[in-house]
Design a protein around this motif. Structure first.
Motif, short mmCIF file in Angstrom:
data_model
loop_
_atom_site.label_atom_id
_atom_site.label_comp_id
_atom_site.label_asym_id
_atom_site.label_seq_id
_atom_site.Cartn_x
_atom_site.Cartn_y
_atom_site.Cartn_z
N VAL A 158 0.83 -1.20 0.00
CA VAL A 158 0.00 0.00 0.00
C VAL A 158 0.87 1.25 0.00
O VAL A 158 1.85 1.35 0.74
CB VAL A 158 -0.94 0.01 1.22
N ASN A 159 0.48 2.21 -0.82
CA ASN A 159 1.04 3.55 -0.77
C ASN A 159 -0.14 4.50 -0.81
O ASN A 159 -0.85 4.57 -1.82
CB ASN A 159 1.98 3.79 -1.96
N ALA A 160 -0.37 5.24 0.28
CA ALA A 160 -1.60 6.01 0.38
C ALA A 160 -1.37 7.35 1.06
O ALA A 160 -0.44 7.52 1.85
CB ALA A 160 -2.65 5.21 1.15
N GLN A 161 -2.25 8.28 0.73
CA GLN A 161 -2.34 9.57 1.41
C GLN A 161 -3.77 9.70 1.92
O GLN A 161 -4.71 9.76 1.13
CB GLN A 161 -2.00 10.72 0.47
N LEU A 162 -3.91 9.74 3.25
CA LEU A 162 -5.23 9.69 3.85
C LEU A 162 -5.45 10.88 4.78
O LEU A 162 -4.53 11.38 5.41
CB LEU A 162 -5.41 8.40 4.65
#
Length: 645
Positions: A319-323
């Motif tokens: 996973v690579n995420a900006q939340l």
């Protein structure tokens, strides 16, 4: 009227001829026509075995004891379709017009093998016997192709095997499948029921331009999957190569029920962190199983999250995420809820013994950038937060880059490691922190109030908050400016020896400490006050929630400028510690000279009394006690000698 009679008579004769012709057409010939047509249109070998029976109207067809449709030349997995019992229907009127229209294919307990390769080849992409593609969607194809369609396909209790190069082999048994494809260049409706884990997984889909879709083209798709009480739906575009784009909706009242129903392992996600899920997003999935989510909005059962993510679905999700979240509640993951935090109830009852389930740390690997208005870690409460979360092989690291907490700022790292049993650790730096709420959350201590800087490094392990607190080790330092200590009044203590109750105001406080086996030890605590100073040393039981500590306040101007120290012992549980002066230590520290003088005068009086009563006098270098002993010995000797007189 004569012409009308002739016309109707001709129609009747034609019908009789057709019926008679069909009646005398052998069943094996019908089966052979169907087999040849399938072979011609797909380029695959078709074998019909076993007994053959025939049906006439409205569908001309044959039931066969065995059917086998060959696979692509490059395949090494055997026939594409094998069935012990199958039925093939042909449109009788179309047959009389010279067209082949297969109206239905039915198969019971078949085995279907589908394969795809990274170079784009797929076993369901057919060619005619000459090797040229036969599924065309162009209005003016390069050569005339004989009309061909399968209006209905019905398969019961099938075994479905899908082998995509570079991915795990997928195999399902007990599959029921229905295909309605009324127009060759039109849409197709698909209904399927799979049972990968013994429960029904129902699939409903409509695919536009189905002929082009099975040839590998991207077509409009609407699909819905229902399993374990949850649903997954897609409205967008897709291809048989695995490329998907569109609106994704996921509604899972119980996530584990859904994932186990589709044949995956339970995730055991904590409540408010995915145990239930409601998600909507714009999704793109590529044939190499890379998933992109944009405009994502998800409710994880209490925590609402928005943002974007890229996920690789090969193996453990990467996973690579900006939340972005509002108030993030992580207590279900940390095990630090009301039963194990620093609240008064937790202190009264002791640390929680409930097992912490950290198996959710194995659900993914990768990095997540996170912004939140607040974060509840159970034991600690954070305000506005900007952090980076890294998880690798069940070890998650919270990098606190910008955190508002306890009226100040916090930075550092917090780590949870569940690779070989659960452990927690980290190194935290705090600036301008209000100590009363911090110590209250961390240890249930609310007597110390002040603002200052602190740093602590710690490590602990265990499967409950109690075991973690009892194994805590590490070190730290504390520096406060002006503050108060509630429950201790140094002025009253120095004035009348009673310091319980009231409040002490101090100018500064500094201390360092070490932690081992759940005990915090400090030997250099120093309070500075206008007329006093106070030093401290002792133990604070982080696991046992008790304290054994000695404060030694000193009145700097008392005792003729020599100072007056009154040690105070603080002992007992956190909820009700006993605070009392140590009078023996008071005397030892402040009145040692007076004590020596009093003791000397007492000895002199005793010696004088012995001289008067016993007539004892000490010789040079001899103590009065020794002289008295000698006097007694001499007297006993004289008394014994009288026996022999």
């Amino acid at each position: 009227m004569k012409w009308i009679k002739r016309i109707f008579g001709g129609i009747l004769i034609a019908i009789v001829v057709i019926v008679v012709s069909l009646f005398f057409l052998p069943a094996d010939r019908i089966a052979q026509i169907a087999a040849e047509q399938i072979r011609t249109q797909t380029g695959r070998d078709v074998k019909i075995t076993g007994d053959v029976s025939m049906t006439l109207w409205p569908v001309l067809g044959a039931s066969v004891g065995g059917l086998e449709v060959g696979n692509a030349e490059w395949s090494r997995q055997g026939a594409m379709l094998t069935a012990k019992n199958a039925a093939v229907g042909i449109d009788a009127l179309a047959l009389l017009r010279g067209e082949i229209s297969i109206t239905n294919i039915e198969a019971t307990s078949p085995t279907i093998r589908l394969e795809s390769r990274k170079d784009g080849r797929a076993s369901w992409q057919f060619t005619d016997a000459s090797g040229e593609a036969v599924i065309e969607t162009e209005t003016a194809p390069s050569r005339e192709v004989q009309a061909f369609s399968i209006k209905r396909l019905e398969i019961t209790d099938a075994t479905l095997i899908y082998d995509a190069e570079g991915s795990d082999l997928v195999s399902y048994s007990g599959v029921d499948l229905e295909l309605d494809w009324p127009e060759r260049l039109g849409h197709a409706d698909i209904s399927a029921t799979l049972r990968p884990a013994g429960q029904d997984v129902d699939v409903q889909a409509r695919i536009d331009g189905f002929a082009g879709f099975i040839a590998g083209q991207v077509q409009g798709v609407s699909a819905n999957i229902a399993a374990g009480g949850g649903t997954l739906s897609l409205n967008g575009r897709a291809s048989t190569a695995g490329d998907v784009a569109g609106k994704l909706a996921l509604n899972l009242p119980n996530t584990d029920n859904f994932v186990t129903a589709v044949g995956l392992n339970a995730l055991d996600l904590p409540s408010a962190l995915g145990a239930s899920m409601d998600l909507g997003a714009d999704v793109t999935l590529t044939s190499d199983r890379r998933l992109s989510l944009r405009g994502m909005r998800v409710d994880l059962g209490g925590n609402a999250i928005s943002g974007a993510a890229d996920v690789s679905l090969n193996g453990v999700p990467q996973v690579n995420a900006q939340l972005s979240v509002g108030a993030l509640d992580l207590t279900s993951a940390t095990g630090g809820g009301s039963a194990g935090g620093g609240s008064s109830d937790a202190v009264n009852a002791g640390w929680s013994k409930a097992r912490i389930d950290a198996s959710g740390l194995a659900a993914f690997n990768g990095e997540i950038g996170l912004t939140a208005t607040s974060i509840d870690l159970g034991t600690f409460k954070l305000g506005a937060t900007r952090a980076l979360i890294k998880n690798e092989n069940s070890r998650i690291v919270f990098e606190l880059r910008e955190v508002q907490a306890y009226d100040g700022t916090v930075s550092g790292q917090f780590v949870m490691n569940n690779r070989n049993g659960l452990s927690v650790g980290g190194k935290i730096f705090a600036n301008s922190i209000s100590m009363k709420p911090l110590l209250g959350d961390a240890a249930g201590i609310t007597r110390l109030n002040g603002s200052g800087d602190a740093e602590v490094s710690f490590l602990a392990s265990g499967n409950s908050v109690q075991s973690i607190m009892n194994s805590m080790s590490g070190k730290g330092a504390l520096k406060l400016g002006k503050g108060t200590i509630e429950g201790l009044d140094l002025n009253a203590l120095m004035g009348n020896g009673k310091g319980s109750g009231g409040t002490t105001v101090f100018d500064s406080l500094v201390a360092t400490f070490d932690m081992k086996d759940g005990n915090l030890r400090n030997d250099d605590l120093l309070f500075s006050l206008p007329n006093y100073e106070a030093r401290g040393k002792g133990r604070v039981g982080l696991g046992a929630q008790d304290v054994d500590y000695v404060f030694t306040p000193t009145a700097l101007r008392a005792n003729s400028g020599q100072g007056l120290a009154i040690p105070v012992k603080v002992t007992g549980p956190w909820v009700d510690p006993k605070i009392r002066p140590d009078l023996k230590a008071v005397i030892d520290l402040n009145f040692s000279k007076e004590k020596e003088r009093i003791e000397q005068r007492a000895r002199e009086k005793v010696e004088q009394k012995l001289k008067e009563e016993l007539g004892v006098s000490a010789q040079d270098g001899q103590s009065l006690e020794d002289a008295a002993k000698d006097k007694v010995e001499d007297k006993l000797k004289r008394e014994l000698l009288k026996i022999f007189d």
